[in-house]
Design an enzyme around this catalytic site. Structure first.
Site, PDB file in Angstrom:
ATOM      1  N   GLY A 583     -13.341  48.455 -64.440  1.00  0.00           N
ATOM      2  CA  GLY A 583     -12.930  49.263 -65.584  1.00  0.00           C
ATOM      3  C   GLY A 583     -11.448  49.183 -65.795  1.00  0.00           C
ATOM      4  N   LYS A 584     -11.015  49.848 -66.857  1.00  0.00           N
ATOM      5  CA  LYS A 584      -9.602  49.829 -67.188  1.00  0.00           C
ATOM      6  C   LYS A 584      -9.117  51.267 -67.274  1.00  0.00           C
ATOM      7  CE  LYS A 584      -8.653  45.754 -69.861  1.00  0.00           C
ATOM      8  NZ  LYS A 584      -8.787  45.199 -71.192  1.00  0.00           N
ATOM      9  N   GLY A 585      -8.012  51.544 -66.637  1.00  0.00           N
ATOM     10  CA  GLY A 585      -7.462  52.889 -66.735  1.00  0.00           C
ATOM     11  C   GLY A 585      -6.140  52.850 -67.460  1.00  0.00           C
ATOM     12  N   GLY A 586      -5.500  53.981 -67.517  1.00  0.00           N
ATOM     13  CA  GLY A 586      -4.228  54.080 -68.223  1.00  0.00           C
ATOM     14  C   GLY A 586      -3.133  53.256 -67.554  1.00  0.00           C
ATOM     15  N   GLY A 588      -3.681  50.484 -65.495  1.00  0.00           N
ATOM     16  CA  GLY A 588      -4.040  49.126 -65.129  1.00  0.00           C
ATOM     17  C   GLY A 588      -5.535  48.996 -64.966  1.00  0.00           C
ATOM     18  N   LYS A 589      -5.928  47.911 -64.256  1.00  0.00           N
ATOM     19  CA  LYS A 589      -7.348  47.638 -64.124  1.00  0.00           C
ATOM     20  C   LYS A 589      -7.882  48.086 -62.775  1.00  0.00           C
ATOM     21  CE  LYS A 589      -7.522  43.739 -67.286  1.00  0.00           C
ATOM     22  NZ  LYS A 589      -7.427  42.286 -67.395  1.00  0.00           N
ATOM     23  N   VAL A 590      -9.190  48.316 -62.734  1.00  0.00           N
ATOM     24  CA  VAL A 590      -9.848  48.672 -61.484  1.00  0.00           C
ATOM     25  C   VAL A 590     -10.821  47.541 -61.143  1.00  0.00           C
ATOM     26  CG1 VAL A 590     -11.285  50.358 -60.290  1.00  0.00           C
ATOM     27  CG2 VAL A 590      -9.666  51.117 -62.038  1.00  0.00           C
ATOM     28  N   ASP A 699      -5.383  66.655 -65.321  1.00  0.00           N
ATOM     29  CA  ASP A 699      -6.020  65.710 -66.247  1.00  0.00           C
ATOM     30  C   ASP A 699      -7.531  65.692 -66.020  1.00  0.00           C
ATOM     31  OD1 ASP A 699      -6.086  63.983 -68.346  1.00  0.00           O
ATOM     32  OD2 ASP A 699      -5.453  62.212 -67.213  1.00  0.00           O
TER      33      ASP A 699
END
Ligand code: NAG
Ligand code: NAG
Ligand code: NAG
Ligand code: NAG
Ligand code: NAG
Ligand code: NAG
Ligand code: NAG
Ligand code: NAG
Ligand code: NAG
Ligand code: NAG
Length: 879
Positions: A583-586, A588-590, A699
Site C-alpha cells: 500500500g501507499k501511505g502519506g 511513502g510505500k509499504v 490521526d
C-alpha cells in the site's frame, strides 16, 4: 379463504397501568363541568379542567342520571351544548404553538342531557376546515374523533356547527403534543381511522400512562395465534412513535403457519386516502435455527422485503405515499427462508384530510383577538376565525379573499355602538390592510393615537360620539384635507375640533422608537451574519489538513534506540528488493516482507519528506515504548543514509477503510463490526490511560485501523502521536494536524490538544462502521458531516435507515442504538460532552454479545389466506 370479521365499539373501560410520565403538552378539558373546577381522573391519572376560558358560549348540562353509571368514564357525565349561534368554537393556545404537531381528540356522548331523547347530528370543524360530521346514533353511543394536526397558527379552534339536526354539544376535548418527526406526511391533518392492539387478551383499551402520547389503543379480538412476552419492549424509547410497551408485548400470527396474514379495510368513500403505520416487535427469543422473515405488501405494492422484526424493539413501517382503494389490503407473507410465520403487534390507519381553506392572516387574527379581549366584545359569530368560513364571518367585519393561496385579510372593521370603553388599543394599528374603521358611538377615552396614521390604506375613519380628548394627529387631518380620508370626529366634547389646534405636546414616541428599533435590528442582523460566517468558516475548515506539527514532545537529537535496528541491506533482503507493494501511505510505500519465516510489513519513508523524519522518530520512540494487542507492533526500524524504514507485524486483512468504503468486496458482519470497534477502542484506551505519560494518537481514522488474519483490529500509524507530561492537561499546538472529517472541531478552534480529540475521531470512525458511509458526503452544493446526518436520523428513530444497507437488516437493534449513541456522544462538538475511551470501552463491551440467527432454508407450504377485516368501525365519509 377464512374471513374473520370482528365487531367493535368503543368499550367504556380503560386501563390502570401506571408508570411515571409527565403531562406537559397535554390539555384535557371536560366540557360542561362547573366553571373553574378540575379533577384527576382515577384511571388515567390525568388532570381534567373545566372549559372556562376555552369557550365563551353554550350551556352546561349533566347527562340523565340513569346513564351516569360507574363504568362510564367521568368525562362523559357532563356536556356543553350550544343552542345559540350557528357556529361555536373552543379556542386553545397550546404551549408550543405554530408548526408543532398535536393529537386533538374530541369525544361525544349524548346521554339525553336535554331530556328530549333526540340524538343530534352536526359538523365538527378544526379551524376553518371541516373535520368530520358527528352523528350520534343513540343516547349511549360514544363518538370519538381524533386528528393529528400540524398547527398553522398558535391557536387551535375546535368548532361545532349546527346543521338544523339537533343542538351541537361536546363532552371531552383533549390536546396532546406529539413529536414533530413522527407521523410525518406532507398533509396538515391526519384523521384517525383505526388503531388496533393485536393479540391482547385483556379486552381493555390502552392509553395514558401506558401510552406516552395518550393514543387510545383498541383491543382487536381474533382467533389468530397469540404471541406474547412479559418483558418490556423498547425500554429506551428509541422508536419515535413510542407505541405503548403493553401494546407491543402481544402479537398475532396466522393459526396455520403457512398462511400469510391479511388485513383489509374498505372505506365508504373510495376516494379516501390513507397512511398506514404498522408496528412490529419480535416477542419470542428465537433459537439459532429459527428465522422470522417476511415481506409486507400494501395493495400489492411491496412495502418491506425480507423484514425481520427486532427482538424487544419496536420497528415501525409506514406507507411512504397515501394509499386508497375501494378495498385496501395488507398482506404479510413469510419468505422462503423463514422458519416462522409472520407477526404484527399493532396498526394505525389514518385518513388524509386535505385542509384547503386558508385561515385569516395571522396578524389580523392576533389583532382581532386582542381587540375582542380588551373591549369584551360580544357580537354575532365572534368566535373561531374572523373571516372564514365566509358564512360565519364575524359581525362588523369585511374581508378580502384574493385567491386560494393567500390568507384572507381584514379590510373593514365596524364597531359602531359596541359599548367600547377605555383607550384606543394599539392592536388597531396592526390591522394594516384596513380601509374602513368605524368606532363611532362608544365610550372611548384618551387621545386619538398617532398609530392610526400607520394604517396606510385607511379611507374611512369614524370616531364620532366618544369621549376622546386632545387633538387629532396632524397627518390624519392632512389626509382628510386632501380627500384621501373621510374623517369624522364630531360628538367628542373634549376633543379639539378645529384643525388650527395646537398639535398635542406629548412627545411622538414613534419619533425615536423607529430609529431605535431599526438600529437594534441592524445590529441583530449583523450579529447573525457574523455568527453564521464564523460557523461556516469553522465548518469548512473543520477538516483542514496539515502535516506540520509542533516541535513539542519530539526530540531532535540522534535516535538512541539501538535495539531492533536493521541495516538498509537487511531491509532490502527482507522485502526481497522491494518486490511487492502492499500500500501507499502519506510518507511513502509499504512493502511486503518476510523475516525469520514470518510475514512483515515494511514502511519505507520517501527521502524528500523533511517532515517525515520527525514523524518517523516519533513513531519509533513511541512504539518502542508501548505494547498492546490492539496496537500494531514495531519489529524494527532502519535509519541509514536517509533510508528510513519501519518494520511492522503483518496485518493480513488490510485496513478498515477498505471494508467500509467497499474497496474490499467482503462485507463485515454486524458482530465483526462490533468486535473491531471494541478492539480499536481498547487500543486507544491503552494509549490514553495505560501509558505514562499518556499518548494522543491524533490521526484516528479507518485507514489507520488494521486487521489481522483473524480480523482483530490494531491501531497503526503513530506519526502524529504526542505524549503529554501530565494526564488531563492539554497542550497548545501552533499548527493543527489530523485528517479532514476526523479532526476535532474544538481542537481546531482552540488548539488545545488532549485525548478527547482522539475520542472525537473515534466517534466518527464508529459512525462509519455503523453506516458504511464516508465521514463527509459531498454533493454538488454542499458537504454534510456524517455526525449531522446520523444525528437527525437518530432523532426520528430510524435505526434501519442508519445502519449500513449492505447488512440487509441483519443486525441487532439494541446494540445498533447503543453504538450509534456512543458514536454521536464521542463526536460531540464540545469535548466536555464526549465520554472517555474507558467509558466507551465499557459500553462497547456490553454490546459485543448475541448472534444473529443463521439463515435456514424452509420449504414453502401451500398458501391459504387468513384475512382480518379491520372494518369494524365505519370509516367516516369524506366531505
Ligand atoms: C420540530 O421540533 C423541534 C423541536 O423538537 C423544533 O425545533 C422544530 O422547529 C420543529 N419543526 C417544525 C417544523 O416546527
Ligand atoms: C324528563 O322528561 C320526563 C318525561 O319525558 C319527565 O318525567 C322528567 O321529569 C324530565 N326530567 C327532567 C330533569 O326534566
Ligand atoms: C347504541 O349504539 C351503539 C353503536 O352503534 C351500539 O353498540 C349500542 O348497542 C347502542 N345502544 C343502544 C342502547 O341501543
Ligand atoms: C402469554 O401467553 C401464555 C400462553 O401462550 C399465557 O399463558 C399467558 O397468560 C400470556 N400472558 C399474557 C400476559 O397475556
Ligand atoms: C431447531 O432445533 C430444535 C432443537 O434444537 C429442534 O427441535 C427444531 O425442530 C429445530 N427447528 C427447525 C425449524 O429446524
Ligand atoms: C378556489 O377554491 C374553490 C373551492 O375550494 C374553487 O371552486 C375555486 O375554483 C378555486 N379558485 C381558484 C382561483 O383556484
Ligand atoms: C357601520 O355600521 C352601521 C350600522 O350597523 C352603519 O350605519 C355604518 O355606516 C357602518 N360604518 C361604515 C364605515 O360602514
Ligand atoms: C402587532 O404585530 C406585531 C407583529 O405581528 C406584534 O409583534 C405586535 O405585538 C402587535 N402589536 C399589538 C399592539 O398587538
Ligand atoms: C393597500 O392597498 C393597495 C392597493 O389596494 C395594496 O396593494 C396594498 O397591499 C395595501 N396595503 C396593505 C398594507 O395591505
Ligand atoms: C395449513 O393450510 C394448508 C393449506 O390450506 C393445509 O393444507 C394444511 O393442512 C394446513 N395446516 C394445518 C395444520 O391446518
Amino acid at each position: 379463504m377464512t374471513c374473520i370479521t370482528l365487531l367493535f365499539w368503543i368499550s367504556i373501560t380503560s386501563c390502570v397501568f401506571v408508570q411515571a410520565q409527565d403531562q406537559s403538552g397535554f390539555i384535557s378539558i371536560d366540557c360542561g363541568i362547573p366553571d373553574d373546577s378540575s379533577y384527576t381522573d382515577e384511571k388515567t391519572n390525568m388532570k381534567y379542567v373545566s372549559d372556562l376560558g376555552y369557550v365563551e358560549s353554550g350551556t352546561s348540562h349533566s347527562i340523565v342520571s340513569d346513564l351516569q353509571t360507574t363504568s362510564l368514564e367521568r368525562q362523559f357525565q357532563n356536556v356543553r351544548s350550544f343552542p345559540e349561534g350557528k357556529r361555536n368554537c373552543y379556542n386553545i393556545k397550546p404551549q408550543q404553538g405554530i408548526g408543532f404537531k398535536y393529537l386533538i381528540r374530541t369525544r361525544f356522548m349524548y346521554g339525553n342531557y336535554d331530556n328530549i331523547s333526540r340524538t343530534p347530528e352536526f359538523d365538527l370543524y378544526l379551524g376553518v376546515n371541516l373535520w368530520e360530521p358527528v352523528v350520534l346514533v343513540n343516547e349511549t353511543a360514544i363518538v370519538t374523533k381524533e386528528i393529528i394536526y400540524t398547527l398553522p397558527s398558535d391557536h387551535i379552534h375546535v368548532c361545532v356547527v349546527d346543521k338544523n339536526k339537533g343542538t351541537p354539544f361536546l363532552s371531552v376535548l383533549e390536546v396532546r403534543f406529539v413529536k414533530n418527526n413522527t407521523y410525518d406526511t406532507p398533509y396538515e391533518a391526519l384523521m384517525l381511522g383505526r388503531r388496533w392492539d393485536f393479540g391482547t387478551t385483556s379486552n381493555l383499551q390502552v392509553r395514558y400512562k401506558d401510552d406516552f402520547y395518550d393514543r387510545i389503543w383498541m383491543p382487536y379480538k381474533s382467533n389468530m395465534k397469540i404471541l406474547n412476552t412479559s418483558l418490556t419492549i423498547d425500554e429506551t424509547n428509541h422508536n419515535g412513535f413510542r407505541p405503548a410497551s403493553i401494546v407491543m408485548r402481544t402479537a398475532i400470527s396466522p393459526g396455520n403457519e403457512s398462511n400469510p396474514l391479511t388485513l383489509t379495510w374498505s372505506p365508504d368513500d373510495p376516494r379516501s386516502k390513507f397512511y398506514v403505520y404498522m408496528h412490529f416487535a419480535e416477542v419470542q427469543k428465537l433459537q439459532s435455527n429459527e428465522t422470522r422473515e417476511f415481506d409486507i405488501y400494501v395493495n400489492d405494492d411491496l412495502l418491506a422485503e425480507n423484514f425481520r422484526p427486532f427482538y424487544l424493539f419496536t420497528d415501525t413501517r409506514s406507507t411512504p405515499e397515501p394509499v386508497g382503494r375501494t378495498k385496501n389490503e395488507i398482506v404479510i407473507r413469510k419468505t422462503d427462508l423463514s422458519t416462522l410465520p409472520p407477526i404484527i403487534n399493532a396498526i394505525e390507519i389514518y385518513q388524509i384530510n386535505e385542509f384547503l381553506q386558508l385561515p385569516t392572516d395571522q396578524q389580523d387574527v392576533d389583532a382581532m383577538m386582542k381587540i375582542k379581549l380588551k373591549y369584551g366584545v360580544k357580537k354575532k359569530n365572534w368566535q373561531g376565525d374572523p373571516c372564514v368560513p365566509v358564512d360565519y364571518i364575524w359581525e362588523g367585519l369585511e374581508c378580502l379573499h384574493s385567491d386560494n393561496n393567500t390568507s384572507p385579510r381584514l379590510i373593514s372593521l365596524n364597531l359602531t355602538s359596541s359599548a367600547l370603553t377605555g383607550e384606543i388599543d394599539p392592536a388597531f394599528a396592526n390591522l394594516t390592510s384596513t380601509n374602513k374603521l368605524d368606532l363611532s358611538n362608544n365610550s372611548l377615552t384618551g387621545e386619538v393615537p398617532d398609530f392610526l396614521t400607520s394604517l396606510v390604506n385607511l379611507t374611512v375613519l369614524n370616531l364620532e360620539g366618544n369621549k376622546l380628548i386632545g387633538s387629532i394627529p396632524a397627518k390624519l387631518l392632512e389626509k382628510s384635507k386632501d380627500g384621501s380620508l373621510s374623517l369624522r370626529y364630531g360628538g367628542n366634547p373634549g376633543l379639539c375640533q378645529s384643525s388650527s389646534c395646537q398639535p398635542t405636546t406629548k412627545k411622538k414616541k414613534s419619533g425615536y422608537i423607529v430609529p431605535l428599533v431599526a438600529a437594534v435590528l441592524v445590529l441583530l442582523v449583523l450579529l447573525i451574519v457574523l455568527a453564521l460566517f464564523c460557523h461556516f468558516k469553522r465548518r469548512s475548515r473543520r477538516g483542514a489538513i496539515s502535516n506540520k506539527m509542533s516541535t513539542n514532545g519530539v526530540n531532535t537529537g540522534p535516535l538512541d534506540i539501538a535495539k531492533r535496528y536493521f541495516n538498509y541491506s537487511e531491509v532490502v533482503e527482507v522485502t526481497n528488493n522491494f518486490e511487492r507493494v502492499l500500500g501507499k501511505g502519506g510518507f511513502g510505500k509499504v512493502y511486503h516482507g518476510v523475516l525469520n519465516g514470518d510475514q512483515v510489513a515494511v514502511k519505507v519513508l520517501s527521502e524528500e519528506s523533511a517532515q517525515g523524519y520527525k514523524e518517523f522518530r516519533a513513531e519509533v520512540e513511541l512504539l518502542m515504548r508501548v505494547h498492546h494487542t490492539n496496537l500494531t507492533s514495531l519489529i524494527g526500524y532502519c535509519n541509514e543514509d536517509n533510508h528510513m524504514s519501519l518494520i511492522y507485524e503483518y496485518m493480513a486483512n488490510g485496513n478498515l477503510g477498505d471494508y467500509l468504503s467497499g474497496k474490499s468486496s467482503l462485507i463485515l458482519s454486524w458482530e465483526e463490526r462490533l468486535q473491531i470497534s471494541l478492539d480499536a477502542a481498547q487500543g486507544l484506551e491503552y494509549l490514553h490511560y495505560g501509558c505514562k505519560p499518556p499518548i494522543v494518537h491524533r490521526d484516528v481514522k479507518p485507514t489507520n485501523i488494521l486487521l489481522n488474519e483473524k480480523l482483530q483490529a490494531k491501531i497503526a500509524d503513530f506519526g502524529l502521536s504526542r505524549s503529554f507530561p501530565v494526564e488531563g492537561t492539554s497542550q497548545i499546538s501552533t499548527v493543527v494536524a489530523g485528517t479532514i472529517g476526523y479532526l476535532d472541531p474544538e481542537y481546531y478552534t482552540t488548539r488545545q490538544m488532549n485525548e478527547k480529540s482522539d475520542v472525537y475521531s473515534f466517534g466518527v470512525v464508529l459512525l462509519e462502521v455503523v453506516t458504511g458511509k464516508p465521514a463527509i458526503s459531498r454533493s454538488r452544493t454542499q458537504s454534510v458531516h456524517l455526525s449531522d446526518e446520523v444525528g437527525s436520523m437518530l432523532a426520528s428513530g430510524d435505526i434501519r435507515g442508519i445502519v449500513d444497507q449492505r447488512l440487509g437488516g441483519r443486525f441487532e437493534a439494541g446494540s445498533a442504538w447503543k453504538i450509534t449513541e456512543i458514536a454521536l456522544a464521542c463526536a460531540s462538538e464540545s469535548s466536555a460532552k464526549r465520554p472517555t475511551m474507558s467509558e466507551v470501552v465499557m459500553e462497547l463491551k456490553k454490546s459485543v454479545v448475541g448472534k444473529v440467527n443463521d439463515r435456514d432454508s424452509y420449504r414453502d407450504g401451500p398458501v391459504r389466506m387468513v384475512t382480518m377485516n379491520l372494518d369494524t368501525e365505519m370509516v367516516p365519509k369524506a366531505r
